[in-house]
Design a protein around this motif. Structure first.
Motif, PDB file in Angstrom:
ATOM      1  N   ARG A  71      13.066   9.134  -3.542  1.00 57.37           N
ATOM      2  CA  ARG A  71      13.161   7.888  -2.777  1.00 57.37           C
ATOM      3  C   ARG A  71      12.790   8.065  -1.303  1.00 57.37           C
ATOM      4  O   ARG A  71      12.434   7.083  -0.644  1.00 57.37           O
ATOM      5  CB  ARG A  71      14.582   7.344  -2.863  1.00 57.37           C
ATOM      6  CG  ARG A  71      15.020   6.998  -4.273  1.00 57.37           C
ATOM      7  CD  ARG A  71      16.375   6.288  -4.277  1.00 57.37           C
ATOM      8  NE  ARG A  71      17.468   7.147  -3.845  1.00 57.37           N
ATOM      9  CZ  ARG A  71      18.214   6.912  -2.775  1.00 57.37           C
ATOM     10  NH1 ARG A  71      18.001   5.844  -2.014  1.00 57.37           N
ATOM     11  NH2 ARG A  71      19.203   7.745  -2.456  1.00 57.37           N
ATOM     12  N   PHE A  72      12.882   9.279  -0.781  1.00 55.66           N
ATOM     13  CA  PHE A  72      12.648   9.523   0.638  1.00 55.66           C
ATOM     14  C   PHE A  72      11.362  10.326   0.827  1.00 55.66           C
ATOM     15  O   PHE A  72      11.028  11.192   0.010  1.00 55.66           O
ATOM     16  CB  PHE A  72      13.808  10.303   1.252  1.00 55.66           C
ATOM     17  CG  PHE A  72      15.090   9.525   1.411  1.00 55.66           C
ATOM     18  CD1 PHE A  72      15.292   8.306   0.788  1.00 55.66           C
ATOM     19  CD2 PHE A  72      16.108  10.022   2.212  1.00 55.66           C
ATOM     20  CE1 PHE A  72      16.470   7.594   0.942  1.00 55.66           C
ATOM     21  CE2 PHE A  72      17.296   9.332   2.383  1.00 55.66           C
ATOM     22  CZ  PHE A  72      17.479   8.119   1.739  1.00 55.66           C
ATOM     23  N   THR A  73      10.667  10.057   1.933  1.00 56.53           N
ATOM     24  CA  THR A  73       9.438  10.777   2.263  1.00 56.53           C
ATOM     25  C   THR A  73       9.457  11.148   3.741  1.00 56.53           C
ATOM     26  O   THR A  73       9.605  10.270   4.599  1.00 56.53           O
ATOM     27  CB  THR A  73       8.197   9.933   1.969  1.00 56.53           C
ATOM     28  OG1 THR A  73       8.188   9.547   0.589  1.00 56.53           O
ATOM     29  CG2 THR A  73       6.933  10.723   2.272  1.00 56.53           C
ATOM     30  N   ILE A  74       9.289  12.428   4.015  1.00 58.58           N
ATOM     31  CA  ILE A  74       9.206  12.901   5.391  1.00 58.58           C
ATOM     32  C   ILE A  74       7.740  13.149   5.739  1.00 58.58           C
ATOM     33  O   ILE A  74       6.946  13.579   4.892  1.00 58.58           O
ATOM     34  CB  ILE A  74      10.047  14.184   5.599  1.00 58.58           C
ATOM     35  CG1 ILE A  74      10.138  14.555   7.072  1.00 58.58           C
ATOM     36  CG2 ILE A  74       9.492  15.333   4.766  1.00 58.58           C
ATOM     37  CD1 ILE A  74      11.118  15.699   7.360  1.00 58.58           C
ATOM     38  N   SER A  75       7.381  12.856   6.984  1.00 57.59           N
ATOM     39  CA  SER A  75       6.022  13.114   7.459  1.00 57.59           C
ATOM     40  C   SER A  75       6.090  13.332   8.967  1.00 57.59           C
ATOM     41  O   SER A  75       7.122  13.088   9.597  1.00 57.59           O
ATOM     42  CB  SER A  75       5.094  11.949   7.106  1.00 57.59           C
ATOM     43  OG  SER A  75       5.538  10.748   7.724  1.00 57.59           O
ATOM     44  N   ARG A  76       4.986  13.782   9.523  1.00 59.53           N
ATOM     45  CA  ARG A  76       4.950  13.991  10.969  1.00 59.53           C
ATOM     46  C   ARG A  76       3.554  13.727  11.502  1.00 59.53           C
ATOM     47  O   ARG A  76       2.558  13.861  10.776  1.00 59.53           O
ATOM     48  CB  ARG A  76       5.408  15.409  11.346  1.00 59.53           C
ATOM     49  CG  ARG A  76       4.480  16.524  10.920  1.00 59.53           C
ATOM     50  CD  ARG A  76       5.126  17.891  11.154  1.00 59.53           C
ATOM     51  NE  ARG A  76       5.372  18.141  12.572  1.00 59.53           N
ATOM     52  CZ  ARG A  76       6.212  19.077  13.026  1.00 59.53           C
ATOM     53  NH1 ARG A  76       6.897  19.826  12.176  1.00 59.53           N
ATOM     54  NH2 ARG A  76       6.361  19.271  14.324  1.00 59.53           N
ATOM     55  N   ASP A  77       3.516  13.350  12.775  1.00 60.19           N
ATOM     56  CA  ASP A  77       2.264  13.152  13.490  1.00 60.19           C
ATOM     57  C   ASP A  77       2.383  13.943  14.788  1.00 60.19           C
ATOM     58  O   ASP A  77       3.006  13.483  15.751  1.00 60.19           O
ATOM     59  CB  ASP A  77       2.043  11.665  13.758  1.00 60.19           C
ATOM     60  CG  ASP A  77       0.692  11.380  14.410  1.00 60.19           C
ATOM     61  OD1 ASP A  77       0.096  12.315  14.988  1.00 60.19           O
ATOM     62  OD2 ASP A  77       0.245  10.234  14.346  1.00 60.19           O
ATOM     63  N   ASN A  78       1.809  15.128  14.802  1.00 62.91           N
ATOM     64  CA  ASN A  78       1.964  15.986  15.985  1.00 62.91           C
ATOM     65  C   ASN A  78       1.262  15.412  17.208  1.00 62.91           C
ATOM     66  O   ASN A  78       1.673  15.688  18.338  1.00 62.91           O
ATOM     67  CB  ASN A  78       1.471  17.394  15.680  1.00 62.91           C
ATOM     68  CG  ASN A  78       2.428  18.159  14.772  1.00 62.91           C
ATOM     69  OD1 ASN A  78       3.611  17.819  14.671  1.00 62.91           O
ATOM     70  ND2 ASN A  78       1.917  19.180  14.109  1.00 62.91           N
TER      71      ASN A  78
END
Length: 128
Positions: A71-78
């Motif tokens: 159900r959860f999604t982690i992401s990043r934009d450096n």
């Protein structure tokens, strides 16, 4: 002084979605944001702070708590010095204060003691 700032929390009905953001707030920290592995934790009233998800500095590796990975999604934009947590199909038991944290240890990213920079937290409340 606060170096990580969470946002995006709030009140949502069960089944709804929220996207949390965590940004570096100080210039000296934000310059090195891409060197940090990042994690999300949460703490419900009367409970221990628990691991939610983490993402390595490059985004190349991602890990989730087993009960949340569907159900959860982690992401990043450096480039934006920001890490995100997309939360879908929210349940009342997801109600908690959500914290982001940063680590340079390169191991044990599911353990809160391995993070040395923390945000102030953002409240997520899911009504049933």
């Amino acid at each position: 002084q606060v170096q990580l700032v969470e946002s995006g929390g709030g009140l949502v009905q069960a089944g709804g979605s929220l996207r949390l953001s965590c940004s570096a707030s100080r210039r000296t920290f934000s310059n090195y944001f891409s060197n940090y592995d990042m994690g999300w934790f949460r703490q419900a009233p009367g409970k221990e702070r628990e691991f939610v998800a983490c993402i390595t500095w490059s985004g190349g590796s991602i890990y989730y708590a087993d009960s949340l990975k569907d159900r959860f999604t982690i992401s990043r934009d450096n480039a934006k010095n920001t890490v995100y947590l997309q939360m879908n199909s929210l349940k009342s038991e997801d109600t908690a204060v959500y914290y982001c944290a940063a680590s340079t240890l390169r191991y044990g990213l599911d353990k809160k003691d391995n993070y040395h920079v923390w945000g102030q937290g953002t409240q997520v409340t899911v009504s049933s």
